[in-house]
Design a protein around this motif. Sequence first.
Motif, PDB file in Angstrom:
ATOM      1  N   ASP A  69       0.848  -1.187  -0.115  1.00 25.08           N
ATOM      2  CA  ASP A  69      -0.009   0.045  -0.073  1.00 25.08           C
ATOM      3  C   ASP A  69       1.030   1.387  -0.008  1.00 25.08           C
ATOM      4  OD1 ASP A  69      -1.592   2.209   0.430  1.00 25.08           O
ATOM      5  OD2 ASP A  69      -2.811   0.986   2.204  1.00 25.08           O
ATOM      6  N   ASP A  71      -0.022   4.270  -0.388  1.00 28.46           N
ATOM      7  CA  ASP A  71      -0.633   5.572   0.224  1.00 28.46           C
ATOM      8  C   ASP A  71      -0.017   5.179   1.760  1.00 28.46           C
ATOM      9  OD1 ASP A  71      -1.646   6.959  -1.921  1.00 28.46           O
ATOM     10  OD2 ASP A  71      -3.493   5.503  -1.650  1.00 28.46           O
ATOM     11  N   TYR A  72      -0.137   4.068   2.264  1.00 29.77           N
ATOM     12  CA  TYR A  72       0.247   3.761   3.593  1.00 29.77           C
ATOM     13  C   TYR A  72       1.795   4.103   3.988  1.00 29.77           C
ATOM     14  CZ  TYR A  72       1.391   1.168   7.918  1.00 29.77           C
ATOM     15  OH  TYR A  72       1.976   0.721   8.957  1.00 29.77           O
ATOM     16  N   SER A  74       3.539   6.167   2.391  1.00 23.76           N
ATOM     17  CA  SER A  74       3.870   7.608   2.209  1.00 23.76           C
ATOM     18  C   SER A  74       3.466   8.598   3.127  1.00 23.76           C
ATOM     19  CB  SER A  74       3.684   8.156   0.560  1.00 23.76           C
ATOM     20  OG  SER A  74       2.473   8.008   0.455  1.00 23.76           O
ATOM     21  N   GLU A  75       2.692   8.166   3.850  1.00 27.70           N
ATOM     22  CA  GLU A  75       1.956   8.906   4.975  1.00 27.70           C
ATOM     23  C   GLU A  75       2.980   9.515   5.798  1.00 27.70           C
ATOM     24  OE1 GLU A  75      -0.613   6.366   7.199  1.00 27.70           O
ATOM     25  OE2 GLU A  75      -2.445   6.414   5.695  1.00 27.70           O
ATOM     26  N   SER A  83       3.395  14.916  -4.669  1.00 25.46           N
ATOM     27  CA  SER A  83       2.934  13.507  -5.099  1.00 25.46           C
ATOM     28  C   SER A  83       3.518  12.743  -3.890  1.00 25.46           C
ATOM     29  CB  SER A  83       3.457  13.223  -6.359  1.00 25.46           C
ATOM     30  OG  SER A  83       3.178  11.696  -6.634  1.00 25.46           O
ATOM     31  N   PRO A  84       2.525  11.985  -3.071  1.00 22.40           N
ATOM     32  CA  PRO A  84       2.947  11.144  -2.181  1.00 22.40           C
ATOM     33  C   PRO A  84       3.796   9.966  -2.667  1.00 22.40           C
ATOM     34  CG  PRO A  84       0.586  11.525  -1.935  1.00 22.40           C
ATOM     35  CD  PRO A  84       1.127  12.018  -3.157  1.00 22.40           C
ATOM     36  N   VAL A  85       3.431   9.345  -3.818  1.00 23.65           N
ATOM     37  CA  VAL A  85       4.390   8.391  -4.384  1.00 23.65           C
ATOM     38  C   VAL A  85       5.693   8.666  -4.710  1.00 23.65           C
ATOM     39  CG1 VAL A  85       4.229   6.488  -6.091  1.00 23.65           C
ATOM     40  CG2 VAL A  85       2.051   6.918  -4.985  1.00 23.65           C
TER      41      VAL A  85
END
Length: 174
Positions: A69, A71-72, A74-75, A83-85
């Motif tokens: 995951d 998103d998880y 990159s939190e 961009s989080p990724v």
Amino acid sequence: MNNSRRDHLGTDRSEPLPVLIIGNGPSGICLSYLLSGYTPYVRPDAVHPHPLLQRKLAEAPGVSLLDQDLDYLSEGLEGRCQSPVALLFDALLRPDTDFGGNMESVLTWKHQKERAIPHMVLGRNLPGGAWHSFEGSMVTLSQGQWMGLPDLQVKEWIRRKRRLFPKASGHMTL
């Protein structure tokens, strides 16, 4: 009689390509690398300097980043982009870079043919983008060690380029 041929990925050439990448600069090269079946994993011996990210990475040892995951993971990361990724990728490829660090990447890459997706990269010039037009006196805002691609540091690329094209004008010191 069927006149279709198969390419190196086993794809029937009479079928349209599922992916077309526009631009052959660093982003296009990285995407092509991933689509060619090169898969990022966290090195088993790696320790990331960001404690929260290290804890999250330790939850799934040996599992490809592509199967986690993102998103998880990159939190809580902060950096130069929105961009989080992209922040996660930068944090793993060049840990602590945004804070002046020079730590080695925590990633390792494995070629897995079954993950390859047929694609084509289109660009106006040679792959690499602006690197080909830099004169020897030009400098970048980023340090040289930050300018590499997955599995290819810019120093290695320059060394190879000099060996292949010894009469190339200009040079870059890193």
